[in-house]
Design an enzyme around this catalytic site. Structure first.
Site, PDB file in Angstrom:
ATOM      1  N   CYS A  41       0.803  -1.487   0.078  1.00 11.97           N
ATOM      2  CA  CYS A  41       0.075   0.171  -0.046  1.00 11.97           C
ATOM      3  C   CYS A  41       0.693   1.252   0.073  1.00 11.97           C
ATOM      4  O   CYS A  41       1.459   1.647  -1.152  1.00 11.97           O
ATOM      5  CB  CYS A  41      -1.026  -0.182   1.110  1.00 11.97           C
ATOM      6  SG  CYS A  41      -2.382   1.017   1.145  1.00 11.97           S
ATOM      7  N   HIS A  72      -3.592  -5.106   0.386  1.00 14.85           N
ATOM      8  CA  HIS A  72      -3.002  -5.384   1.678  1.00 14.85           C
ATOM      9  C   HIS A  72      -3.160  -7.110   2.257  1.00 14.85           C
ATOM     10  O   HIS A  72      -3.672  -7.484   2.680  1.00 14.85           O
ATOM     11  CB  HIS A  72      -4.297  -4.795   2.963  1.00 14.85           C
ATOM     12  CG  HIS A  72      -3.689  -3.354   3.026  1.00 14.85           C
ATOM     13  ND1 HIS A  72      -2.665  -3.096   3.964  1.00 14.85           N
ATOM     14  CD2 HIS A  72      -4.334  -2.345   2.665  1.00 14.85           C
ATOM     15  CE1 HIS A  72      -2.855  -1.623   3.624  1.00 14.85           C
ATOM     16  NE2 HIS A  72      -3.655  -1.241   2.965  1.00 14.85           N
ATOM     17  N   GLU A 122      -1.193  -8.885   3.906  1.00 13.06           N
ATOM     18  CA  GLU A 122      -0.946  -9.115   5.434  1.00 13.06           C
ATOM     19  C   GLU A 122      -2.414  -9.387   6.097  1.00 13.06           C
ATOM     20  O   GLU A 122      -2.257  -9.990   7.292  1.00 13.06           O
ATOM     21  CB  GLU A 122      -0.048  -8.069   6.254  1.00 13.06           C
ATOM     22  CG  GLU A 122      -0.946  -6.601   6.626  1.00 13.06           C
ATOM     23  CD  GLU A 122      -1.495  -5.736   5.401  1.00 13.06           C
ATOM     24  OE1 GLU A 122      -1.179  -6.174   4.326  1.00 13.06           O
ATOM     25  OE2 GLU A 122      -1.926  -4.947   5.909  1.00 13.06           O
TER      26      GLU A 122
END
Ligand code: MN
Length: 244
Positions: free
Chosen positions: A94, A197, A199
């Site tokens: 990001c 994202h 993660e």
């Protein structure tokens, strides 16, 4: 938050699940500390966050620009360039992808909604685990090979993206509105930026898991490449003996 260093647990957990050892690096203007950080780590993950100040890519701010942190910009841009110089793996997420693109000389769309005609909703109003839009990957890219597909579905929480991408980087993923969703280097061991994202879904999404696993694997390979101790930071100079 003023006076506090913090990062989402999701990044820490994703690195750990992929077999890595997460170390957090508090931002600083101090060059020797930065050099020490780069010597210490085997790879660099650039996390999400606010906007990069447009001065870093030669523009004045537009009204849609959001929070800028000058210390974090300076720190991460220098750290990123140092990691690329040392050819240590960089996984940029990001804001991180934006830092990676600017650090390598690229330009940015400061605010997608007001700059890209027919823009999709890139700041989703759904939970982080929801994959809200499709991304088409360049089938010849490393990202496509890691993903095992040339079309994936991802979450989206950004309002900026790369505009120009400069060699040795190239744009390797786009949404249907033409927004660049990922960049990767054709020259470095591993340098990749994704606008979404991973993660957030690294505990169950196979593509997100594969991305973190490859990053940690490449970081491990960096460590093995160097003779033991060669890339460790020097010990700090002994402090003056207070009893003398
Ligand atoms: Mn998006």
């Amino acid at each position: 938050m003023e006076g506090v260093h913090s990062i989402s647990e999701t990044y820490v957990r994703a690195i750990r699940v992929a077999g890595g050892m997460p170390i957090l690096l508090p931002p600083t203007f101090d060059g020797p500390t930065r050099d020490g950080y780069i010597a210490l780590v085997d790879g660099l993950l650039l996390s999400g966050g606010g906007d990069v100040a447009p001065a870093h890519f030669g523009e004045d701010p537009v009204p849609g620009l959001r929070d800028v942190d000058p210390l974090r910009d300076d720190f991460e841009l220098r750290l990123c360039r140092a990691a690329l110089e040392a050819d240590k793996p960089v996984l940029a997420i990001c804001r991180g992808a934006q830092v990676l693109n600017v650090a390598s000389g690229g330009g940015m769309v400061q605010d997608i909604a007001t700059s890209v005609p027919g823009a999709l909703q890139h700041t989703q109003r759904a939970p982080g685990w929801h994959a809200s839009h499709a991304v088409d990957l360049d089938p010849t890219s490393r990202l496509a090979s890691i993903a095992g597909s040339d079309r994936i579905f991802v979450n989206s929480f950004h309002h900026q993206s790369a505009s120009d991408v400069v060699e040795p980087f190239r744009a390797v993923a786009k949404t249907s509105d033409g927004v660049i969703e990922a960049i990767e280097s054709t020259r470095h061991r591993f340098a990749m930026g994704v606008q979404w994202h991973p993660e957030h879904v690294a505990d169950h999404d196979p593509v997100a898991m594969a991305l973190f696993e490859r990053f940690v694997e490449e970081a491990g390979a960096t460590r093995r490449r160097l003779p033991s101790g060669q890339d460790r930071p020097p010990l700090p100079a002994a402090a003056d003996d207070p009893s003398a």
